[in-house]
Design a protein around this motif. Structure first.
Motif, mmCIF file in Angstrom:
data_model
loop_
_atom_site.group_PDB
_atom_site.id
_atom_site.type_symbol
_atom_site.label_atom_id
_atom_site.label_comp_id
_atom_site.label_asym_id
_atom_site.label_seq_id
_atom_site.Cartn_x
_atom_site.Cartn_y
_atom_site.Cartn_z
ATOM 1 N N GLU A 1 -52.074 17.585 -39.489
ATOM 2 C CA GLU A 1 -52.522 18.483 -39.712
ATOM 3 C C GLU A 1 -53.039 18.911 -40.979
ATOM 4 O O GLU A 1 -52.997 20.143 -42.067
ATOM 5 C CB GLU A 1 -52.594 19.285 -38.518
ATOM 6 N N VAL A 2 -51.282 19.267 -40.722
ATOM 7 C CA VAL A 2 -50.921 20.245 -42.729
ATOM 8 C C VAL A 2 -50.929 19.634 -43.748
ATOM 9 O O VAL A 2 -51.027 20.381 -44.319
ATOM 10 C CB VAL A 2 -49.491 20.117 -42.172
ATOM 11 N N ILE A 3 -50.595 18.006 -43.683
ATOM 12 C CA ILE A 3 -50.774 17.690 -45.332
ATOM 13 C C ILE A 3 -52.693 17.239 -45.045
ATOM 14 O O ILE A 3 -52.152 17.801 -46.494
ATOM 15 C CB ILE A 3 -50.867 16.305 -44.830
ATOM 16 N N ALA A 4 -53.797 17.207 -44.672
ATOM 17 C CA ALA A 4 -54.543 17.362 -44.952
ATOM 18 C C ALA A 4 -54.601 18.585 -45.387
ATOM 19 O O ALA A 4 -55.777 18.463 -46.212
ATOM 20 C CB ALA A 4 -55.556 16.774 -42.982
ATOM 21 N N ALA B 1 -54.438 18.947 -49.461
ATOM 22 C CA ALA B 1 -55.408 18.121 -50.463
ATOM 23 C C ALA B 1 -56.803 19.250 -50.759
ATOM 24 O O ALA B 1 -57.086 19.210 -51.199
ATOM 25 C CB ALA B 1 -55.428 16.831 -49.101
ATOM 26 N N CYS B 2 -56.650 20.163 -49.725
ATOM 27 C CA CYS B 2 -57.441 21.230 -49.667
ATOM 28 C C CYS B 2 -57.538 22.251 -50.322
ATOM 29 O O CYS B 2 -58.236 23.635 -50.435
ATOM 30 C CB CYS B 2 -59.047 21.002 -48.699
ATOM 31 N N LEU B 3 -56.748 22.644 -51.260
ATOM 32 C CA LEU B 3 -55.903 23.814 -51.094
ATOM 33 C C LEU B 3 -56.346 24.349 -52.667
ATOM 34 O O LEU B 3 -56.875 23.261 -53.756
ATOM 35 C CB LEU B 3 -54.688 24.169 -51.992
ATOM 36 N N PRO B 4 -56.972 25.320 -53.439
ATOM 37 C CA PRO B 4 -58.055 25.977 -53.455
ATOM 38 C C PRO B 4 -56.491 26.216 -54.649
ATOM 39 O O PRO B 4 -55.960 26.357 -54.580
ATOM 40 C CB PRO B 4 -58.679 27.007 -53.121
ATOM 41 N N ASP C 1 -38.909 17.092 -44.155
ATOM 42 C CA ASP C 1 -39.813 15.363 -43.424
ATOM 43 C C ASP C 1 -40.379 14.410 -45.054
ATOM 44 O O ASP C 1 -40.927 15.276 -46.270
ATOM 45 C CB ASP C 1 -40.750 15.205 -43.135
ATOM 46 N N PRO C 2 -39.718 13.636 -45.752
ATOM 47 C CA PRO C 2 -40.009 13.066 -47.219
ATOM 48 C C PRO C 2 -41.312 13.267 -47.198
ATOM 49 O O PRO C 2 -41.953 12.667 -48.355
ATOM 50 C CB PRO C 2 -39.376 11.684 -47.125
ATOM 51 N N ALA C 3 -41.942 12.135 -46.786
ATOM 52 C CA ALA C 3 -43.427 12.467 -46.708
ATOM 53 C C ALA C 3 -44.403 13.966 -47.151
ATOM 54 O O ALA C 3 -45.301 13.808 -47.688
ATOM 55 C CB ALA C 3 -44.175 12.174 -44.335
ATOM 56 N N PHE C 4 -43.818 15.137 -46.299
ATOM 57 C CA PHE C 4 -44.305 16.239 -46.733
ATOM 58 C C PHE C 4 -44.220 16.682 -47.812
ATOM 59 O O PHE C 4 -45.421 16.976 -48.934
ATOM 60 C CB PHE C 4 -44.071 17.845 -45.323
ATOM 61 N N HIS C 5 -43.482 16.153 -48.021
ATOM 62 C CA HIS C 5 -42.348 16.497 -49.837
ATOM 63 C C HIS C 5 -43.202 15.465 -50.796
ATOM 64 O O HIS C 5 -43.692 16.216 -51.172
ATOM 65 C CB HIS C 5 -41.080 17.031 -50.141
ATOM 66 N N ARG C 6 -43.723 14.383 -50.760
ATOM 67 C CA ARG C 6 -44.564 13.717 -51.100
ATOM 68 C C ARG C 6 -45.862 13.848 -51.548
ATOM 69 O O ARG C 6 -46.699 14.023 -52.065
ATOM 70 C CB ARG C 6 -44.384 12.334 -50.411
ATOM 71 N N ALA C 7 -46.203 14.495 -50.293
ATOM 72 C CA ALA C 7 -47.511 15.032 -49.792
ATOM 73 C C ALA C 7 -47.640 16.238 -51.066
ATOM 74 O O ALA C 7 -48.564 16.666 -52.148
ATOM 75 C CB ALA C 7 -48.064 15.571 -48.707
ATOM 76 N N LEU C 8 -46.982 17.307 -51.133
ATOM 77 C CA LEU C 8 -46.732 18.877 -52.195
ATOM 78 C C LEU C 8 -46.658 18.069 -53.836
ATOM 79 O O LEU C 8 -47.462 17.954 -54.819
ATOM 80 C CB LEU C 8 -45.868 19.044 -51.738
ATOM 81 N N ARG C 9 -46.189 17.044 -54.133
ATOM 82 C CA ARG C 9 -45.819 16.374 -55.338
ATOM 83 C C ARG C 9 -47.211 15.278 -55.522
ATOM 84 O O ARG C 9 -47.687 15.751 -56.941
ATOM 85 C CB ARG C 9 -44.521 15.144 -55.478
#
Length: 280
Positions: free
Chosen positions: A217-220, A223-226, A262-270
């Motif tokens: 939910e958070v990672i999705a 992707a839509c961040l303005p 969570d590494p997956a959260f930080h990968r999504a940010l990058r």
């Protein structure tokens, strides 16, 4: 696109274990901001821990309602003579909707002054203000955002009022869009800085069956961040701090703590090219 994100750990002050966890997250750079509830039972402990860690001032997390999970006796306002904010026993109501609808603007303003004064008396100078349980935003049907904007302008504070409501918040404040637009215009006129968009895990804890759904939910939303500066709100807490909470709510806070490391959260940010910043 220049997309920036403040990652905020809310609810500093509710208990010493949560304080220790949030201060550790701040010290490690896992979150970039935090908020302090002056009326919460461990607020003084939070100030001590922040100073010991050499960290900057948190935002003022204004509470007009009691935290059901942490204070069996209820939280008390700091201001005196604010009858519209209190129950017969002098505590702030547990139900945020009751607090929002019953409060008078003069009493809200007095309590805002008192909670800000509590921090400043301890030489903690918050850069901004936001609202515990959403009582200032109109989530429960009556907006006090205009009052908060005027207060922030008078005291040199920024305000957590999203410029864009987004899907979830738009549903939460249905019927109050005009009040929201007016508060945003007022903030711009008075030079009160506000975030572009608010992100969080919006589902109630009891409706989140597993950690993977919360993370997705958070990672999705990333992707839509303005463009501009938005804010991710989390409420991290260790397991020992959530025993008195309803199981779903407590589990969600533990999972939000897990998400932050969570590494997956930080990968999504990058992957999204999002820059983490301390303020809007």
């Amino acid at each position: 696109m220049d997309r920036r994100l403040v990652i905020t750990a809310d609810d500093l002050g509710v208990d010493p274990d949560t304080n220790a966890t949030i201060v550790e997250l701040m010290r490690d750079g896992v979150v970039s901001a935090t908020t302090l509830i002056p009326v919460a039972p461990a607020a003084a402990d939070a100030v001590h821990r922040l100073r010991a860690a050499g960290l900057g001032a948190p935002r003022l997390h204004v509470a007009l309602s009691s935290g059901r999970e942490w204070a069996e006796q209820g939280w008390h306002p700091i201001a005196s003579n604010v009858p519209s904010l209190t129950e017969p026993d002098g505590t702030l109501p547990v139900d945020a909707a009751v607090a929002e609808h019953r409060a008078t603007v003069p009493d809200v303003t007095r309590e805002l002054h008192a909670q800000l004064g509590w921090m400043r008396d301890r030489n903690v100078l918050p850069p901004a203000l936001d609202s515990h349980s959403g009582t200032l935003y109109g989530i429960h049907g009556r907006s006090l955002a205009g009052t908060a904007v005027d207060f922030c302008a008078a005291h040199g504070l920024d305000f957590r009022l999203p410029r864009r409501l987004g899907t979830v918040l738009g549903l939460a404040v249905r019927g109050l869009r005009a009040a929201h637009r007016g508060a945003v215009r007022r903030a711009d006129e008075l030079g009160v800085r506000i975030p572009e968009l608010l992100l969080s895990s919006w589902l109630p804890g009891g409706l989140i069956p597993c950690y993977g759904l919360l993370r997705a939910e958070v990672i999705a939303q990333l992707a839509c961040l303005p463009r501009g500066t938005s804010e991710l709100i989390v409420h991290p807490a260790p397991r020992r701090s959530v025993a008195r909470m309803r199981p779903g709510d407590g589990r969600k806070r533990v999972w939000e703590l897990r998400l932050l490391r969570d590494p997956a959260f930080h990968r999504a940010l990058r992957r999204e090219g999002i820059t983490i910043v301390p303020a809007w």
